[in-house]
Every structure is written in C-alpha cells, then in structure tokens.
Design a protein around this motif. Sequence first.
Motif, PDB file in Angstrom:
ATOM      1  N   LEU A   1       0.817  -1.211   0.000  1.00  0.00           N
ATOM      2  CA  LEU A   1       0.000   0.000   0.000  1.00  0.00           C
ATOM      3  C   LEU A   1       0.855   1.267   0.000  1.00  0.00           C
ATOM      4  CD1 LEU A   1      -2.956  -0.705   2.465  1.00  0.00           C
ATOM      5  CD2 LEU A   1      -3.097  -0.363   0.001  1.00  0.00           C
ATOM      6  N   LYS A   2       2.000   1.186   0.632  1.00  0.00           N
ATOM      7  CA  LYS A   2       2.880   2.350   0.709  1.00  0.00           C
ATOM      8  C   LYS A   2       3.708   2.546  -0.554  1.00  0.00           C
ATOM      9  CE  LYS A   2       3.474   2.261   5.734  1.00  0.00           C
ATOM     10  NZ  LYS A   2       4.431   2.062   6.847  1.00  0.00           N
ATOM     11  N   SER A   3       3.812   1.520  -1.376  1.00  0.00           N
ATOM     12  CA  SER A   3       4.634   1.612  -2.583  1.00  0.00           C
ATOM     13  C   SER A   3       3.924   2.445  -3.634  1.00  0.00           C
ATOM     14  CB  SER A   3       4.927   0.215  -3.139  1.00  0.00           C
ATOM     15  OG  SER A   3       3.755  -0.348  -3.693  1.00  0.00           O
TER      16      SER A   3
ATOM     17  N   ARG B   1      -0.351  -2.684  -7.855  1.00  0.00           N
ATOM     18  CA  ARG B   1      -0.053  -3.376  -6.601  1.00  0.00           C
ATOM     19  C   ARG B   1      -0.947  -2.853  -5.484  1.00  0.00           C
ATOM     20  NH1 ARG B   1       5.953  -2.557  -4.930  1.00  0.00           N
ATOM     21  NH2 ARG B   1       6.228  -3.304  -7.065  1.00  0.00           N
ATOM     22  N   ARG B   2      -1.112  -1.540  -5.426  1.00  0.00           N
ATOM     23  CA  ARG B   2      -1.955  -0.936  -4.387  1.00  0.00           C
ATOM     24  C   ARG B   2      -3.423  -1.305  -4.606  1.00  0.00           C
ATOM     25  NH1 ARG B   2      -0.743   4.782  -5.717  1.00  0.00           N
ATOM     26  NH2 ARG B   2      -2.335   5.312  -4.195  1.00  0.00           N
ATOM     27  N   ARG B   3      -3.833  -1.352  -5.870  1.00  0.00           N
ATOM     28  CA  ARG B   3      -5.224  -1.700  -6.166  1.00  0.00           C
ATOM     29  C   ARG B   3      -5.536  -3.123  -5.717  1.00  0.00           C
ATOM     30  NH1 ARG B   3      -8.192  -4.418  -9.924  1.00  0.00           N
ATOM     31  NH2 ARG B   3     -10.228  -3.534 -10.476  1.00  0.00           N
TER      32      ARG B   3
ATOM     33  N   ILE C   1      -5.921   6.654   2.946  1.00  0.00           N
ATOM     34  CA  ILE C   1      -6.400   7.996   2.616  1.00  0.00           C
ATOM     35  C   ILE C   1      -5.872   8.429   1.254  1.00  0.00           C
ATOM     36  CG2 ILE C   1      -6.271  10.432   3.277  1.00  0.00           C
ATOM     37  CD1 ILE C   1      -6.301   9.590   6.174  1.00  0.00           C
ATOM     38  N   ARG C   2      -4.631   8.038   0.964  1.00  0.00           N
ATOM     39  CA  ARG C   2      -4.041   8.398  -0.327  1.00  0.00           C
ATOM     40  C   ARG C   2      -4.826   7.792  -1.495  1.00  0.00           C
ATOM     41  NH1 ARG C   2       1.769   6.251  -2.533  1.00  0.00           N
ATOM     42  NH2 ARG C   2       1.743   7.332  -4.552  1.00  0.00           N
ATOM     43  N   LEU C   3      -5.344   6.575  -1.301  1.00  0.00           N
ATOM     44  CA  LEU C   3      -6.129   5.934  -2.350  1.00  0.00           C
ATOM     45  C   LEU C   3      -7.420   6.693  -2.647  1.00  0.00           C
ATOM     46  CD1 LEU C   3      -5.729   2.147  -1.487  1.00  0.00           C
ATOM     47  CD2 LEU C   3      -5.128   3.229  -3.651  1.00  0.00           C
ATOM     48  N   ILE C   4      -7.917   7.424  -1.663  1.00  0.00           N
ATOM     49  CA  ILE C   4      -9.121   8.229  -1.867  1.00  0.00           C
ATOM     50  C   ILE C   4      -8.749   9.599  -2.431  1.00  0.00           C
ATOM     51  CG2 ILE C   4     -11.103   9.290  -0.722  1.00  0.00           C
ATOM     52  CD1 ILE C   4     -10.940   7.055   1.349  1.00  0.00           C
TER      53      ILE C   4
END
Length: 437
Positions: free
Chosen positions: A221-223, A228-230, A261-264
């Motif tokens: 998630l941090k990368s 990958r995050r999805r 939060i970054r994903l939003i």
Amino acid sequence: MNFRWREGRRGRNGDKKAVDESINLEITIPNHFRCPISLDLMKDPVTLSTGITYDRESIEKWTEAGNQTCPVTNQPLTSVEQIPNHTIRRMIQDWCVANSSYGIDRIPTPRIPLAPFQVTEMLSRFKAATNRGDQDGCLLLVEKIKTLMKESERNRRCIVENGTCAVLSASFESFAASSFEKNVKILEQILASVAWMLPLDSEAQSFLGSPISLRCMEWFLKSGDIMRRRSTVLVLRELVSVDDLYVLAVAEIDGVIEPLIRLIKEPICPASTKASLMVIYYLVSTSSQHKSKFAKMGLVSLLIEILVDSSDRSICEKALAVLDEIFGCEEGRQVAYSHSLTMPVLVKKLIRVSVLATEFAVSAVWKLCKNEIREEGCVLLEALQVGAFQKILLLLQIGCADRTKEKSTELLKLLNSHRGRSECIESVDFKKLVRPF
C-alpha cells in the motif's frame, strides 16, 4: 434468421456518377447452424447426451440455472458432459468463408475449456515450485493461470472451484516470510491473481490474514505501484468484511491509515476507492482511536469534497457511512463544524441518493446537532438555513426505517426550537458558500 446487405451498382465505365441503383441481398442461416436456445449462429457447438447440439455458452447458462432436462426433447440429462461437435463447427466455418463477400466473418476455432484435472496438475507444480523457493517457476505458472482466467468466465470458475485461491494465498505467505524485497515480483502477481478470485474461501483468508501477509500488504500500500496498491486494497476489503479478527489485525498496523487515505485522495479507479472506503469504515467502526486518527489526517474534509463532486451512488453511501462513524468522536465533529460545506452537503444527501445514504446522512446530521456544545446553536441554525427541517419532515412523511425515524423526530425537535431565529433557503444553493479547497 436473415442477414441483409445493401450493395450499390456503378456505371459501366466506373464513373463516379454511377446509377444509384441497389439490390437487396438476403442470406439465411441454415437452421442446423443455429443454437436451439439463442437461435443465433453457433460459435462453439457441443452435443449433449440426448444427441441435440447447442452453443456451449447457451447450454451452460441453461444447466447453471438448475435445469436438468434437454431444452428441445425435455428428456432428463443423464450426463452434463458437453461433447464438442467438430463436424458442425467445421461446416459453420466453411459456410462463413463461402459467404465472406457478404460481410460474414469466419468464427474462430474455440479453445477447449479448462478441465479440473488440468487445474490440479498446475497447482501441484505450483506447490512444488513454492517449496523450492523457485520464484521464476511460480511466476510462469501464475501468468498461465491469469491467462486462462481471462479467456473465459468458465475457466475462471473452474480455477476458483478447484482450490487455486488457497494455494496461491499459502504461497503468498511463504514468499512474504522469506523477503518482501527479493520476492516482490511473485508476491504482486499472486495478489493480482487472488483479486480476480474474490470472494476468498476460509483457507485463503487464514493465509492472507496472517501477520506476515498483512505486513507485506501494508508495504504494498505504501509503494508507488498503482496495480499493486489496487490489488492489495481489494484483498484487504475482502478480509475485513468477513471477520472482526481481521479488522483488529489490520487496525494494529500503524502505517495503514495514510496509504488508505491516499487511495481516496489520488484515486486509481472506482473499485479501489470503494474498497478503501470500506476498509476505513470497518476500522473506524471498531476503534475510537482510529476515528480520531482519520479525522486528524484530513479525511473529513476529503470525504465532503467527494460528496460534492461525486455522482456515484455507491461511493456516496460509503463516504456518508464513514463520516457518520467519525462524527461519533469529538475530534471528528470539530473538524466538521469548521468546514463550511459540511451541513449543506449532508442535508443535500438526505433524500434522492438511496435509502442507505439517507440513513447515514440523517445519523450524521443528528450527531452534529445533538452534540454541539456551543450555546448559540450555530450548527442548528445552519441546518435550518439549508433546508434541513423541510427535508426531514418530508422524509418522515414518505417513510423510513425505525432507527432513522427516531433520529429524524429528535432532529425536528432540536431544529424547531431555533426556527424563529433563521430564514430557510434551498439546500442546493451553494452559490454563497465558499469552498475551503
């Protein structure tokens, strides 16, 4: 069934001013080339035990719906085995080629569907490669599995139903325990494949919900890698939605809040945004500490901005659900009080989004109004000014759930005590309100 083409005739000398004459050409599909169910040209003809030939897709839908008889003869099916009818398929292809001048495309030779024994054989090889720590061997097999799943929904079901998700999840935990950095390629490919197989079975949940697997997913998630995050947030959503134990396990990871939060804030796609909102909802629902953390990190303002701009019903429902939970803590309410669009947006979402959105919006407004500690009642006045009284009264008239009805009734009493101090305006009038972003 007929195909019609319109063909224009040119003049004898090929002059551009050809005579505008036309003829209608009609091509009829032979009856034995058409599926008895769909009546369309068969692309993958298969024969059942009753001797009748159907298109594979149509007969599969028939049997999957629970039917155990032949659609044409109505005889019981002694076997659901579908035997490819190569003779009919070749005849159809020849017919397509013969009529290609009329725009008919030749149907491609269908791929043979995946069989359970093939999946079992692949998984056996995959387990052996995992035990050897053979990352390259596992990568080849994962790519093959992904390719087969993309070929057809039938292949995907066959792969999922034969325990693939559990085997891949066990491998994910094994490679994660070895090293995140060294095994990053196989780890991300496994997680991407698992995201195609949701929902997870209980065995896969136990492997992916282990501490080492969750720490690896936090690292993902941090990368900066988008896919990958999805994949990670989709799997996390699945885990937290099935058992509170996984919610608590994710909540213990200190570094998970900021990337969610970054994903939003920087959306990848609607699916990842919804998944991130769901994970956050489960986290704030189980921990007052997380309510405060998310509020301090700017989530309230971010969600209000999303509600202003988004027309996606599902995203609105999830954003309102998260806000309703965060308003259960003092820090969350204070951030909401200081945002000029909080009350106008919540009141606007009271009606016309969905029943679920209404429930969360009423609850959020109720918490803000009930827990205001300022004697001047600024929040109540603002709610009145943007039309909350009329909308809640209308909501009670058209009907709502019992718990929403109780909060709406209490809200009306609170608002009624301040009605003489303010004139109401339409809740959709945002022209004079300044957005702080």
